[in-house]
Write a protein that holds these residues in place. Structure first.
Motif, short mmCIF file in Angstrom:
data_model
loop_
_atom_site.label_atom_id
_atom_site.label_comp_id
_atom_site.label_asym_id
_atom_site.label_seq_id
_atom_site.Cartn_x
_atom_site.Cartn_y
_atom_site.Cartn_z
N ASP A 160 25.40 22.10 -74.29
CA ASP A 160 26.07 22.53 -75.55
C ASP A 160 26.72 23.72 -75.08
N HIS A 161 26.14 24.72 -74.66
CA HIS A 161 26.61 26.11 -74.41
C HIS A 161 27.51 26.02 -73.33
N ILE A 162 27.23 25.14 -72.20
CA ILE A 162 28.19 25.07 -71.17
C ILE A 162 29.40 24.44 -71.53
N ASP A 163 29.33 23.57 -72.34
CA ASP A 163 30.61 22.89 -72.86
C ASP A 163 31.55 23.77 -73.50
N GLN A 164 30.71 24.74 -74.39
CA GLN A 164 31.60 25.74 -75.13
C GLN A 164 32.21 26.79 -74.13
N ALA A 165 31.46 27.36 -73.17
CA ALA A 165 32.11 28.04 -72.12
C ALA A 165 33.12 27.40 -71.47
N ILE A 166 33.13 26.37 -71.14
CA ILE A 166 34.16 25.44 -70.53
C ILE A 166 35.58 25.43 -71.28
N HIS A 167 35.19 25.15 -72.58
CA HIS A 167 36.33 25.04 -73.67
C HIS A 167 37.09 26.45 -73.70
N ILE A 168 36.18 27.54 -73.69
CA ILE A 168 36.71 28.90 -73.84
C ILE A 168 37.64 29.22 -72.58
N ARG A 169 37.03 28.94 -71.60
CA ARG A 169 37.79 29.19 -70.24
C ARG A 169 39.00 28.29 -69.90
N GLN A 170 38.91 27.09 -70.44
CA GLN A 170 39.98 26.34 -70.23
C GLN A 170 41.27 26.76 -71.22
N SER A 171 40.77 27.02 -72.35
CA SER A 171 41.72 27.58 -73.48
C SER A 171 42.43 28.87 -72.76
N ALA A 172 41.68 29.69 -72.48
CA ALA A 172 42.29 30.84 -71.81
C ALA A 172 43.31 30.74 -70.85
#
Length: 75
Positions: free
Chosen positions: A47-59
């Motif tokens: 769940d935390h990795i998914d959040q990190a990926i989402h943030i990095r992709q959005s950036a």
């Protein structure tokens, strides 16, 4: 486990202070995920990795994301 507590506090501070889409929030999510993997809590870590990926992709997708990410890497 102490590291996880500190990283969770950092996550809250970064999210509230810098915004929930800031790269430092992703960094905190990644650290928490590593702590959870060490505890064999793989679903929570995912769940935390998914959040990190989402943030990095959005950036990366935002028009100013490349500049923002580059600035964070310089710090």
């Amino acid at each position: 486990m102490e590291a996880q507590v500190e990283l969770e506090a950092a996550l809250r501070c970064y999210g509230q202070g810098l915004g929930w889409e800031h790269p430092k929030v992703a960094w905190a999510h990644e650290g928490i995920a590593q702590a959870l993997v060490a505890q064999q809590k793989y679903i929570a870590a995912r769940d935390h990795i998914d959040q990190a990926i989402h943030i990095r992709q959005s950036a990366q997708m935002s028009s100013d994301g490349r500049t923002h990410v580059a600035q964070e890497l310089e710090r």
